[in-house]
Design an enzyme around this catalytic site. Structure first.
Site, PDB file in Angstrom:
ATOM      1  N   HIS A  41      -8.912  13.484   6.042  1.00 32.97           N
ATOM      2  CA  HIS A  41      -7.803  14.413   6.311  1.00 32.97           C
ATOM      3  C   HIS A  41      -7.742  15.547   5.299  1.00 32.97           C
ATOM      4  CE1 HIS A  41      -5.303  12.740   9.646  1.00 32.97           C
ATOM      5  NE2 HIS A  41      -6.105  11.720   9.418  1.00 32.97           N
ATOM      6  N   ASP A  89     -10.219   7.231   8.003  1.00 31.51           N
ATOM      7  CA  ASP A  89      -9.896   8.412   7.215  1.00 31.51           C
ATOM      8  C   ASP A  89     -10.647   8.423   5.886  1.00 31.51           C
ATOM      9  OD1 ASP A  89      -6.836   9.878   5.798  1.00 31.51           O
ATOM     10  OD2 ASP A  89      -8.772  10.765   6.347  1.00 31.51           O
ATOM     11  N   SER A 183      -3.676  11.924  -1.541  1.00 36.28           N
ATOM     12  CA  SER A 183      -4.636  11.453  -0.526  1.00 36.28           C
ATOM     13  C   SER A 183      -6.049  11.470  -1.093  1.00 36.28           C
ATOM     14  CB  SER A 183      -4.583  12.346   0.713  1.00 36.28           C
ATOM     15  OG  SER A 183      -3.309  12.251   1.323  1.00 36.28           O
TER      16      SER A 183
HETATM   17  N1  LIG Z   1       3.433   7.985   0.678  1.00 33.37           N
HETATM   18  C1  LIG Z   1       2.419   8.285   1.637  1.00 33.37           C
HETATM   19  C2  LIG Z   1       1.736   9.591   1.412  1.00 33.37           C
HETATM   20  C3  LIG Z   1       0.431   9.602   0.832  1.00 33.37           C
HETATM   21  C4  LIG Z   1      -0.230  10.833   0.680  1.00 33.37           C
HETATM   22  C5  LIG Z   1       0.392  12.040   1.068  1.00 33.37           C
HETATM   23  C6  LIG Z   1       1.697  12.002   1.605  1.00 33.37           C
HETATM   24  N2  LIG Z   1       2.402  13.141   1.997  1.00 33.37           N
HETATM   25  C7  LIG Z   1       1.834  14.297   2.463  1.00 33.37           C
HETATM   26  N3  LIG Z   1       0.545  14.498   2.749  1.00 33.37           N
HETATM   27  N4  LIG Z   1       0.420  15.808   3.200  1.00 33.37           N
HETATM   28  C8  LIG Z   1       1.643  16.419   3.162  1.00 33.37           C
HETATM   29  N5  LIG Z   1       2.025  17.678   3.493  1.00 33.37           N
HETATM   30  C9  LIG Z   1       3.332  17.997   3.351  1.00 33.37           C
HETATM   31  N6  LIG Z   1       4.274  17.151   2.889  1.00 33.37           N
HETATM   32  C10 LIG Z   1       3.917  15.887   2.555  1.00 33.37           C
HETATM   33  N7  LIG Z   1       4.848  14.991   2.076  1.00 33.37           N
HETATM   34  C11 LIG Z   1       6.008  15.346   1.392  1.00 33.37           C
HETATM   35  C12 LIG Z   1       6.099  16.500   0.592  1.00 33.37           C
HETATM   36  C13 LIG Z   1       7.293  16.766  -0.097  1.00 33.37           C
HETATM   37  C14 LIG Z   1       8.392  15.912  -0.002  1.00 33.37           C
HETATM   38  C15 LIG Z   1       8.289  14.750   0.778  1.00 33.37           C
HETATM   39  O1  LIG Z   1       9.299  13.897   0.840  1.00 33.37           O
HETATM   40  C16 LIG Z   1       7.106  14.480   1.459  1.00 33.37           C
HETATM   41  C17 LIG Z   1       2.582  15.499   2.698  1.00 33.37           C
HETATM   42  C18 LIG Z   1       2.360  10.782   1.779  1.00 33.37           C
END
Ligand SMILES: NCc1cccc(Nc2n[nH]c3ncnc(Nc4cccc(O)c4)c23)c1
Length: 232
Positions: A41, A89, A183
């Protein structure tokens, strides 16, 4: 990493920062001298461009003795990976040359036995991903310890509702969690990489949406075949 702590400098010498135009995009880790494992991803929104891989780093900006930015010769997303779900992924990156191994740059072994990590096992995950809900990005590597939760609990209808396959695993996400930019990093349990961070529902720090990882053991044969077949 939400509500973790700054890692001890260079104690995770396998950690990689996948960068585009000088910016950290995703985590990854060194699985062989010329190979980094990350998440497929991470290539979304890079429209076909190759990453650069930063190894030996703690701070993303300060000069450090063994910090070095490597060019990537080729990127191999798992053929089953796609933008619609979290399946397969994984992304393999072949560096332009073998990484120079030293105290700050080391290979991390990954699990080859396809057996679930027991629930409640405390594992650790690190990254340069966002450290708060306003999306603040750290300069230094952060880490957090999280307990593994069973696939049955993770698949509960109020959690990930049956979408967690036998090739995935979960950790508790109450308060402390992975987040945007983490990620591709490794979930390390008892010194061995068991999983690779996947964004899943992209939610961070909400106990209703446990963190999801691609288990590595089921893909050992694919990893070995890509590394064996890629040209010198
Ligand atoms: N916990 C699981 C996990 C693992 C890896 C990446 C992610 N999140 C995200 N991966 N890509 C994203 N693009 C935009 N926003 C995102 N999450 C986000 C950003 C700010 C505040 C909030 O509460 C959540 C993510 C979530």
């Amino acid at each position: 990493i939400l509500r973790g702590s700054v890692a001890k400098p260079h104690l995770k010498p396998y950690m990689a920062s996948l960068q585009m135009d000088g910016q950290h995009v995703c985590g990854g880790f060194l699985i062989a001298e010329q190979w980094v494992l990350s998440a497929a991803h991470c290539t979304e929104e890079t429209d076909g461009k190759l990453f650069q891989v930063l190894l030996g780093a703690h701070s993303l900006t300060e000069p450090e003795p063994h910090k070095r930015l490597y060019q990537v010769r080729a990127q191999f997303p798992h053929p089953g990976s796609n933008i619609h779900n979290n399946k397969d992924d994984l992304l393999l990156l072949q560096l332009e040359e073998k990484a120079e191994l030293n105290a700050d740059v080391r290979v991390l072994p990954f699990q080859r036995e396809d057996r679930d990590v027991a629930a409640e096992t405390v594992c650790e995950v690190a990254g340069w991903g966002t450290i708060d809900h306003s999306g603040r990005r750290p300069d230094k590597l952060h880490q957090v310890e999280r307990p593994v939760i069973s696939r049955d609990v993770c698949n509960h209808r109020t959690r990930h509702d049956g979408t967690i396959t036998k090739n995935m695993m979960c950790t508790d996400s109450r308060r402390m969690d992975t987040c945007k930019g983490d990620s591709g990093g490794p979930l390390v349990c008892n010194g061995v990489a068991e999983g690779v961070v996947t964004a899943g529902s992209r939610v961070c720090g909400n106990y209703k949406k446990p963190a999801i990882y691609t288990r590595i053991a089921p893909y050992a044969a694919w990893i070995d075949s890509v590394m064996a077949s890629a040209d010198e």
